[in-house]
Design a protein around this motif. Structure first.
Motif, PDB file in Angstrom:
ATOM      1  N   UNK A 248      71.304  45.232  63.175  1.00  0.00           N
ATOM      2  CA  UNK A 248      70.043  45.879  63.549  1.00  0.00           C
ATOM      3  C   UNK A 248      69.244  46.137  62.282  1.00  0.00           C
ATOM      4  N   UNK A 249      67.966  46.299  62.448  1.00  0.00           N
ATOM      5  CA  UNK A 249      67.096  46.516  61.302  1.00  0.00           C
ATOM      6  C   UNK A 249      67.335  47.859  60.641  1.00  0.00           C
ATOM      7  N   UNK A 250      67.930  48.793  61.356  1.00  0.00           N
ATOM      8  CA  UNK A 250      68.134  50.115  60.782  1.00  0.00           C
ATOM      9  C   UNK A 250      69.408  50.170  59.953  1.00  0.00           C
ATOM     10  N   UNK A 251      70.297  49.238  60.153  1.00  0.00           N
ATOM     11  CA  UNK A 251      71.538  49.228  59.385  1.00  0.00           C
ATOM     12  C   UNK A 251      71.331  48.375  58.142  1.00  0.00           C
ATOM     13  N   UNK A 252      71.543  48.961  56.946  1.00  0.00           N
ATOM     14  CA  UNK A 252      71.373  48.201  55.715  1.00  0.00           C
ATOM     15  C   UNK A 252      72.409  48.637  54.699  1.00  0.00           C
ATOM     16  N   UNK A 253      72.789  47.692  53.900  1.00  0.00           N
ATOM     17  CA  UNK A 253      73.744  47.959  52.816  1.00  0.00           C
ATOM     18  C   UNK A 253      73.103  47.467  51.532  1.00  0.00           C
ATOM     19  N   UNK A 254      73.236  48.273  50.480  1.00  0.00           N
ATOM     20  CA  UNK A 254      72.570  47.936  49.233  1.00  0.00           C
ATOM     21  C   UNK A 254      73.559  47.536  48.146  1.00  0.00           C
ATOM     22  N   UNK A 255      73.064  46.643  47.315  1.00  0.00           N
ATOM     23  CA  UNK A 255      73.682  46.334  46.022  1.00  0.00           C
ATOM     24  C   UNK A 255      75.139  45.912  46.121  1.00  0.00           C
ATOM     25  N   UNK A 256      75.424  45.026  47.054  1.00  0.00           N
ATOM     26  CA  UNK A 256      76.747  44.406  47.144  1.00  0.00           C
ATOM     27  C   UNK A 256      76.564  42.898  47.268  1.00  0.00           C
ATOM     28  N   UNK A 257      77.289  42.152  46.470  1.00  0.00           N
ATOM     29  CA  UNK A 257      77.207  40.687  46.512  1.00  0.00           C
ATOM     30  C   UNK A 257      78.448  40.114  45.811  1.00  0.00           C
TER      31      UNK A 257
END
Length: 289
Positions: A248-257
């Motif tokens: 969903x657009x509200x679920x986001x995770x940052x700075x992981x790759x």
């Protein structure tokens, strides 16, 4: 009293004075003294020494931090020189110099030439102009292909160089090319109205490689609940953050790759990754699973 001397000189003064003295006056002077019809005689050898003829000169005006040269000569000859100047300057050298001279050295310099005990002075007015500071510069950053502007420099009467020392300068402000990534330095001076040129400042334009990233997954189809590895590839320099969006657009995770994710409900999903760059545009990637 009866005086006789060179060139037909005569005088009946007891102590005659000849002003100004000339070289033609050199020679033997004799005096005859009479008193009550008694006479006596005496003579003296007079030497007339030529005066020195000093001429003071210099390389004035000069710029601060340069070298001030003082010159003196005497066409009639001299056996000694002494210089006097501002800030208690003095020198017994015929042609002294002041290295790394500053503006406080401006003023009148006097040279005294001496020859056979006779002295004559000459003066020269010296001007030391202030050398300006190096221009104030600000480095610039571009993304590859950006529209560039001239290098960001603050100063007057700027001259640009492609090398730190030597080379031929140009008064036309260069514009960096952004066609290729890299670091592109130039050097620049500023010149005062009096013609004094500063040291060179280095100013740099850095062009960052335009990112051409891609999004990959270990599987294009998988079972519900099974983890899939997602990777943003060919990230390149200048990246400072990521954002991942999955179900969903509200679920986001940052700075992981890379990142691992499992879809628990069967279906088709669009995975979105956004890469943020300091100088290049934000890039959005999508992949359907």
């Amino acid at each position: 009293y009866q005086w006789d001397g060179p060139g037909g000189y005569t005088s009946i003064v007891q102590n005659p004075i000849l002003v100004p003295a000339t070289m033609a006056m050199a020679g033997v002077y004799s005096v005859t003294v009479s008193r009550a019809n008694c006479y006596n005689y005496a003579s003296t050898l007079v030497e007339i020494r030529p005066l020195p003829t000093p001429v003071a000169s210099s390389n004035t005006p000069v710029c601060s931090n340069d070298t001030l040269f003082l010159y003196s000569e005497s066409a009639a000859g001299a056996d000694g020189y002494i210089w006097y100047g501002p800030n208690f300057f003095n020198s017994y050298t015929q042609n002294p110099y002041i290295a790394n001279v500053q503006t406080v050295a401006s003023g009148v310099y006097t040279v005294r030439a001496t020859w056979n005990g006779c002295s004559v002075n000459d003066t020269i007015n010296v001007t030391i102009n202030q050398t300006p500071l190096a221009p104030f510069v600000r480095d610039t950053n571009y993304c590859q292909g950006d529209l560039a502007i001239p290098y960001d420099v603050t100063g007057t009467n700027l001259t640009w160089y492609t090398v730190p020392n030597g080379g031929v300068g140009s008064t036309t402000a260069p514009v960096p090319s952004t066609a290729n990534a890299g670091v592109f330095p130039v050097w620049v001076t500023q010149t005062s109205p009096e013609g004094c040129t500063s040291e060179r400042s280095k100013v740099t334009a850095r062009v960052w490689l335009y990112p051409k990233i891609s999004l990959s997954a270990t599987d294009s189809a998988s079972c519900a609940g099974k983890h899939i590895t997602f990777t943003v590839e060919n990230v390149q320099e200048g990246n400072f953050s990521y954002t991942w969006q999955f179900e969903s657009n509200v679920d986001s995770i940052k700075d992981m790759n890379p990142i691992y994710h499992a879809f628990n409900v069967p279906g088709t999903y669009t995975v979105a990754a956004t890469a943020y760059y300091m100088y290049c545009p934000t890039i959005n990637l999508k992949k359907v699973i």
